[in-house]
Design an enzyme around this catalytic site. Structure first.
Site, PDB file in Angstrom:
ATOM      1  N   SER A  75       0.867  -1.183   0.000  1.00 11.41           N
ATOM      2  CA  SER A  75       0.000   0.000   0.000  1.00 11.41           C
ATOM      3  C   SER A  75       0.903   1.232   0.000  1.00 11.41           C
ATOM      4  O   SER A  75       2.075   1.147   0.394  1.00 11.41           O
ATOM      5  CB  SER A  75      -0.849  -0.020   1.267  1.00 11.41           C
ATOM      6  OG  SER A  75      -1.476   1.225   1.473  1.00 11.41           O
TER       7      SER A  75
ATOM      8  N   TYR B 199      -1.950  -0.496  10.376  1.00 11.63           N
ATOM      9  CA  TYR B 199      -2.007  -0.953   8.982  1.00 11.63           C
ATOM     10  C   TYR B 199      -0.709  -0.584   8.255  1.00 11.63           C
ATOM     11  O   TYR B 199      -0.107  -1.407   7.559  1.00 11.63           O
ATOM     12  CB  TYR B 199      -3.215  -0.306   8.301  1.00 11.63           C
ATOM     13  CG  TYR B 199      -3.360  -0.624   6.832  1.00 11.63           C
ATOM     14  CD1 TYR B 199      -3.635  -1.915   6.398  1.00 11.63           C
ATOM     15  CD2 TYR B 199      -3.228   0.383   5.871  1.00 11.63           C
ATOM     16  CE1 TYR B 199      -3.778  -2.198   5.045  1.00 11.63           C
ATOM     17  CE2 TYR B 199      -3.370   0.105   4.518  1.00 11.63           C
ATOM     18  CZ  TYR B 199      -3.643  -1.183   4.114  1.00 11.63           C
ATOM     19  OH  TYR B 199      -3.773  -1.463   2.778  1.00 11.63           O
TER      20      TYR B 199
END
Ligand SMILES: NC(=O)c1ccc[n+]([C@@H]2O[C@H](COP(=O)([O-])OP(=O)(O)OC[C@H]3O[C@@H](n4cnc5c(N)ncnc54)[C@H](OP(=O)(O)O)[C@@H]3O)[C@@H](O)[C@H]2O)c1
Length: 365
Positions: free
Chosen positions: A185, A198
């Site tokens: 990501s 995350y």
């Protein structure tokens, strides 16, 4: 002489403008865009194992790979959704898509799953392993992020994929070929305020798989780390529990995610603005994989521009990140919606008066 200088200057100016325009219109890093789409038939006859294939990016990649002739192994926890995705696949091997339910947070399931995957398709072996699954991604300030959620996120995003890789890798090394694709990501490259855990898992994946790549590339192993920015992977899903068929969305792809916090559909639609479509994201991931690029950035601006700034001008990147962090926390504390607009990210525009902190987190990148 002066004329030669003037011509050289003009040519340099035109080339620079061309590059700038190309960058302004880019939705991925320039190397990936220059490489072009995945050549047709790249995945024909190849065995591709996708985790997190029951919805979102994983489901769309499954459909595209199948259409290109891949033999698929689809994994996630929900059998009914995997079955629906399998049924939506087209292509010469669509009738024998292999479904392997797997909970990545329970690593004891992995040896049996790998055994079954390696036996699939007459024991052909796994050509591509796509680590796509991820735990729900609530947006919460660091001080509100509970420990059990931290452990659960690391279990699914890091420990499960590492255990799965260690089980699959010997087969790939024996065959001297294999390609591991990792859905990281932008949060795996740059700070992601309100998504600290995350971001930590995605940074961990970058570290592990880049190391693995340089350790094994000489023995035939490829790694592609995909770095997407915000992707509209819930567009059309409606509120959790709603029927995707009723919403008119492709039932194979847009399914409600019971692990996601309860989000009002209209509010989510607002949050989708500025995000890339899942279809485009899947195409770009498969292009980067086909061209064996080790790392690919996939995002609309301003996140794409921020990735470049953070990589090449890290001090400026930190200044921007400070501004984004302060603005995001303020928006969160005052109940404003997420937004990837430049003004909202940098904290310009109207500010709401202070409100009570929100209790619930929200799934979003
Ligand atoms: N969407 C974005 O904006 C974005 C941006 C950057 C990166 N990414 C990355 O891209 C990947 C896909 O994103 P997405 O938005 O398409 O994901 P998503 O819609 O949230 O889907 C997550 C998938 O992971 C599976 N999963 C969750 N927990 C699992 C577990 N314990 N064991 C096995 N599978 C599990 C889910 O299936 P089950 O519930 O059936 O198990 C589901 O198929 C993720 O790695 C994400 O971090 C996404």
């Amino acid at each position: 002489m002066e004329t030669i200088y003037a011509v050289a200057l003009a040519v340099a100016f035109v080339l620079l403008m061309q590059k700038l325009i190309r960058f302004a219109l880019a939705d991925a890093d320039l190397r990936l865009l220059a490489a072009g789409p995945a050549p047709k038939g790249t995945f024909n006859g190849k065995v591709v194992w996708i985790t997190g294939a029951s919805q979102g990016i994983g489901a769309v990649m499954a459909q595209k790979l199948s259409a290109d002739g891949a033999k698929l192994i689809l994994s996630a926890r929900r059998l009914n959704e995997l079955t629906r995705v399998a049924a939506s696949c087209t292509g010469p091997h669509a009738n024998d898509v292999s479904i392997l339910t797997l909970d990545l947070s329970d690593t004891s399931q992995i040896p049996r799953s790998v055994e079954l995957a390696q036996k699939a398709f007459d024991g052909q072996g796994i050509d591509y392993l796509i680590h796509n699954a991820a735990y729900a991604r609530p947006k919460l300030p660091v001080e509100d992020f509970p420990e059990d959620l931290t452990k659960a996120t690391f279990a699914v995003n890091v420990l499960g994929p590492i255990a799965l890789t260690r089980a699959v890798l010997p087969g790939m090394l024996k065959r001297k070929t294999g390609h591991i694709v990792v859905l990281s990501s932008a949060a795996g490259k740059i700070p992601s305020p309100l998504q600290s855990v995350y971001a930590a898992t995605k940074h961990a994946m970058q570290g592990y798989f880049r190391s693995l790549y340089f350790e094994t590339h000489a023995r035939g192993i490829n790694v592609t780390i995909a770095v997407p920015g915000p992707i509209a992977s819930r567009v059309g899903a409606g509120a959790p529990g709603s029927s995707p068929e009723a919403s008119g969305a492709n039932p194979a792809v847009h399914v409600a995610d019971p692990t996601a916090p309860d989000v009002n559909a209209n509010e989510y639609a607002e949050e989708e603005k500025g995000r890339m479509t899942v279809e485009r994201c899947a195409d770009l991931i498969l292009a980067g994989t086909a061209h064996r690029l080790p790392e690919i950035w996939i995002s609309n601006h301003p996140v794409l521009a921020f990735l470049y700034v953070a990589q090449w001008l890290p001090e400026l990147g930190d200044l921007i990140a400070k501004r984004v962090g302060t603005s995001r926390v303020r928006r969160y504390r005052t109940g404003q919606k997420d937004s990837y607009s430049l003004a909202a990210l940098l904290g310009f525009g109207k500010k709401k008066p202070e409100e009570a902190p929100r209790a619930e987190g929200r799934k979003a990148e």
